[in-house]
Write an enzyme that holds these catalytic residues in place. Structure first.
Site, mmCIF file in Angstrom:
data_model
loop_
_atom_site.group_PDB
_atom_site.id
_atom_site.type_symbol
_atom_site.label_atom_id
_atom_site.label_comp_id
_atom_site.label_asym_id
_atom_site.label_seq_id
_atom_site.Cartn_x
_atom_site.Cartn_y
_atom_site.Cartn_z
ATOM 1 N N CYS A 1 0.838 -1.203 0.000
ATOM 2 C CA CYS A 1 0.000 0.000 0.000
ATOM 3 C C CYS A 1 0.873 1.254 0.000
ATOM 4 O O CYS A 1 1.502 1.558 -1.003
ATOM 5 C CB CYS A 1 -0.976 -0.020 1.176
ATOM 6 S SG CYS A 1 -2.339 1.153 0.975
ATOM 7 N N HIS B 1 -3.688 -5.074 0.470
ATOM 8 C CA HIS B 1 -3.183 -5.551 1.764
ATOM 9 C C HIS B 1 -3.250 -7.078 1.833
ATOM 10 O O HIS B 1 -4.291 -7.640 2.160
ATOM 11 C CB HIS B 1 -3.994 -4.947 2.912
ATOM 12 C CG HIS B 1 -3.727 -3.497 3.149
ATOM 13 N ND1 HIS B 1 -2.730 -3.060 3.987
ATOM 14 C CD2 HIS B 1 -4.304 -2.384 2.629
ATOM 15 C CE1 HIS B 1 -2.708 -1.737 3.991
ATOM 16 N NE2 HIS B 1 -3.660 -1.298 3.172
ATOM 17 N N GLU C 1 -2.058 -8.952 4.029
ATOM 18 C CA GLU C 1 -2.071 -9.430 5.419
ATOM 19 C C GLU C 1 -3.478 -9.585 5.989
ATOM 20 O O GLU C 1 -3.667 -10.265 6.999
ATOM 21 C CB GLU C 1 -1.255 -8.484 6.314
ATOM 22 C CG GLU C 1 -1.853 -7.113 6.564
ATOM 23 C CD GLU C 1 -1.515 -6.078 5.491
ATOM 24 O OE1 GLU C 1 -1.643 -4.881 5.771
ATOM 25 O OE2 GLU C 1 -1.137 -6.479 4.376
ATOM 26 N N ASP D 1 0.157 -14.963 29.959
ATOM 27 C CA ASP D 1 1.473 -14.370 29.697
ATOM 28 C C ASP D 1 2.425 -14.550 30.877
ATOM 29 O O ASP D 1 3.553 -15.033 30.723
ATOM 30 C CB ASP D 1 1.337 -12.881 29.356
ATOM 31 C CG ASP D 1 0.522 -12.638 28.104
ATOM 32 O OD1 ASP D 1 0.417 -13.565 27.283
ATOM 33 O OD2 ASP D 1 -0.034 -11.535 27.954
#
Length: 536
Positions: free
Chosen positions: A79, A167, A169, A225
Site C-alpha cells: 500500500c 493488503h 495481510e 502471559d
C-alpha cells in the site's frame, strides 16, 4: 543465525497483522519504526514496508532512505510502501478519483512472477488507499491489475523489489498468505525454523546465560502471559525464581486457590499473598472507576514491594510482557505514548534489572509455547482478565458481598461457556484453529466450546441499579447482572459474540435461581468502538 524479516512501520493499523502472518510462516520478524532499519544486522533476509495513514505527498509523510536495503535485500512494499517505492524511484502517485477501499479482484495476474506463484486469476484482495500509482518507475513491470487499479502490483526487472497496492495481510485478501509465503520463503529464502519448540530451546539457553546464578522475582496474575513466562524462567533457573501471586479479593470464584494449585503442579516456587482485607478497606465507599483503578494499582505495588523485599539477593524482575505491548506503532515519531516496561513502581533502591522472556511473542505464540512446555490447557486458553479484577465489573462501590454475588454469577456464566459445544466449518473453523484452539477437523468440521470461540467474557454487576422481580409469589427488589462476550483478535476492536439463544436462556435461568441478590440478566450487544470491552 536467526533469520529475520524486518517490517518497517509507517503507522498502518495492520502492521502488527503483517507480523503475525510472517510468524505464521514459521519465520521470525521484527516490527520497527520506519526510520530504525538495523543496517548492520546480518540475520536480516528481507524487508517489508507497511501501509500508512499518510499520502506520500503529505509534508509530514514518513520517509525512509531506500538505499539502506534496496539492491541488498529483497523488498516488498505494501500500500503506502508500494506508493513510496514508486514515487521515490521515479514513478507517479496521484490522488484517486474515488477512494479505493474494500474488496477488489485481480483481473490479470503474472503467475510467472514468483510473488504470484500459485495465484488464481480473479483472486479477491483488499484495497485501502486514497492515492493510486499512475506510472511505475523505469525498469519496473506491472504484474497484477484490477478493474480500477492498473498497477495493483509491480516488480523491478533488475533488482529484488516487489510492491502491491492491496493488503495481503488482511483476512479479505483470500490468497494473501500465499503471497507473503512466496515472498518470505521463495524470494527471501526463509528456512521456516521459527517454532514454539525452537523458541523454548533457544530462550532457555539464553536465560541461563543471561541470569547465571542470579535470583529473579516475578509477579503472577494467573493469566497466560505471566504463567508462560514463569514456566520458561523455571526451566532455566529453577528455585532461583520466586513468584508472587497477590489476591486483592476481586479475583474470580476460587481463583486464588485454583491458580496456586496449578502453579504448584507446574513445580513453581510461588508465594501466595491474601491481601484482600487491605484492598477492601482502601476501596470502601469509592465509586469512581478511575479512582478504583488507582487505589488497586497503588495497593498492589505496596503489597508486591513488601514481599519482593523479603527476597534478599534478587537481582532481576521477571515480567510477562509480550510483543504487541512493545510495538509502538503510534510512537514512530520517537515520542513516548505509553510505557510498557516500567517496573510497576518498584523502589529504585531495589536495583532490579528487567527480564522479559516473551518480549518477541504474539499472544497466540505465547499459547503455543505454553503447550510446547506441557502446561495445562485451561491455563493456556484463559481469557484476558483485567488487573483490577471484578472491581471494574461492579458499578458503584465495592463490598465483599457484591464481589460474592458477581463471583457466583460469573462462575455460572464461564462454566456454561466452557461446557456448551458447537460445530464449526469453513472460515469460522479456520479462524478458530488459526487462533491456536486445540481441535481436530473431521469432514471439514470441528467441535469446540463457546469459551474457545470468544476472546473475552464476563459478568457485570449493576449494583447501582435495582429492579423489581417476582420469586415464589413474592416481590423482589434486587440487582441486574449484564453478561458480556466479545470476539476479537487483538482487543483493539471487538464485536459482541452472537451466543445461541438456548445457551443464554439456560445461563440466565441458572443465575437468577442460584445467585442470591440477582433477579434479572441482560446481554450486552455493544461493539468496540464505540463501547469498550470492560464497563469501567
Amino acid at each position: 543465525m536467526q533469520q529475520k524479516i524486518i517490517i518497517l512501520d509507517f503507522g498502518s493499523q495492520t502492521t502488527q497483522l503483517i507480523g503475525r502472518r510472517v510468524r505464521e510462516l514459521d519465520t521470525f520478524c521484527e516490527i520497527m519504526p520506519y526510520n530504525k532499519f538495523p543496517k548492520d544486522d546480518p540475520d536480516v533476509i528481507g524487508v517489508i514496508l507497511s501501509g500508512s495513514p499518510y499520502s506520500v505527498h503529505d509534508p509530514e509523510a514518513f520517509k525512509v532512505d531506500l538505499n539502506q536495503f534496496v539492491g541488498k535485500l529483497p523488498v516488498l512494499g505494501i500500500c503506502y510502501g508500494a506508493q513510496y517505492i514508486s514515487n521515490t524511484l521515479g514513478g507517479k502517485v496521484e490522488k484517486a478519483d474515488t477512494r479505493e477501499y474494500g474488496r477488489a479482484n485481480l483481473k490479470t495476474v503474472d503467475s510467472e512472477n514468483t510473488l504470484f506463484k500459485g495465484f488464481e486469476q480473479n483472486s479477491q484482495v483488499w484495497m485501502s488507499h486514497g492515492d493510486t500509482i499512475t506510472a511505475i518507475p523505469d525498469g519496473f513491470k506491472c504484474i497484477a491489475s484490477t478493474a480500477d487499479v492498473k498497477y495493483a502490483a509491480f516488480a523491478s526487472e533488475q533488482q529484488p523489489i516487489w510492491a502491491v497496492q492491496f493488503h495481503p495481510e488482511v483476512f479479505h485478501s483470500l490468497q494473501g498468505t500465499q503471497l507473503l509465503k512466496n515472498f518470505v520463503v521463495d524470494i527471501c529464502g526463509s528456512r521456516q525454523d521459527w517454532s514454539a519448540d525452537s523458541f523454548v530451546e533457544t530462550t532457555v539457553a539464553e536465560l541461563k546465560a543471561q541470569l547465571g546464578d542470579d535470583k529473579v522475582i516475578l509477579g503472577l496474575s494467573g493469566g497466560v502471559d505471566s504463567s508462560v513466562a514463569a514456566v520458561l524462567l523455571n526451566k532455566a533457573i529453577g528455585k532461583n525464581l520466586t513468584c508472587i501471586f497477590v489476591d486483592h479479593g476481586m479475583l474470580r470464584k476460587n481463583e486464588f486457590r485454583d491458580v496456586l494449585h496449578d502453579y504448584e503442579c507446574l513445580g513453581l516456587n510461588v508465594i501466595g499473598v491474601d491481601a484482600s482485607a487491605k484492598f477492601f478497606a482502601d476501596l470502601a465507599g469509592v465509586t469512581d472507576p478511575e479512582q478504583k483503578r488507582k487505589i488497586i494499582g497503588r495497593d498492589f505495588v505496596e503489597v508486591f514491594n513488601a514481599e519482593a523485599k523479603k527476597q534478599t539477593g534478587a537481582k532481576w524482575l521477571g515480567q510477562g510482557t509480550i510483543y504487541p505491548d512493545r510495538i509502538e506503532s503510534l510512537n514512530i515519531t520517537g515520542k513516548v505514548i505509553k510505557s510498557h516496561h516500567n517496573v510497576g513502581g518498584l523502589p529504585e533502591e531495589m536495583n532490579l534489572k528487567l527480564c522479559e522472556p516473551l518480549k518477541w511473542l504474539f499472544k497466540d505464540e505465547v499459547r503455543r509455547v505454553g503447550r510446547s512446555m506441557g502446561m495445562p490447557e485451561h491455563l493456556i486458553t484463559r481469557h484476558p482478565f483485567p488487573g483490577p479484577g471484578l472491581a471494574v465489573r461492579i458499578l458503584g462501590d465495592i463490598t465483599p458481598e457484591k464481589v460474592r454475588i458477581l463471583q457466583d454469577a460469573d462462575d455460572i456464566y464461564i462454566r456454561g461457556l466452557r461446557e456448551y459445544k458447537t460445530t464449526l466449518s469453513g472460515e469460522e473453523a479456520r479462524r478458530v484453529l488459526a487462533a491456536g484452539v486445540p481441535a481436530n477437523m473431521e469432514n471439514g468440521e470441528i467441535e469446540v466450546s463457546l469459551y474457545d470461540q470468544i476472546w473475552q467474557a464476563g459478568a457485570v454487576l449493576l449494583s447501582t441499579v435495582r429492579s423489581v422481580g417476582v420469586m415464589g409469589d413474592e416481590r423482589t427488589y434486587e440487582h441486574p447482572v449484564a453478561l458480556r462476550a466479545v470476539t476479537s483478535t487483538d482487543a483493539m476492536t471487538a464485536d459482541w459474540a452472537h451466543l445461541p439463544y438456548d445457551f443464554m436462556a439456560k445461563v440466565s435461568n441458572e443465575i437468577i435461581n442460584k445467585v442470591k441478590g440477582v433477579n434479572r440478566v441482560c446481554y450486552d450487544i455493544s461493539s468496540k468502538p464505540p463501547s469498550t470491552i470492560e464497563w469501567e
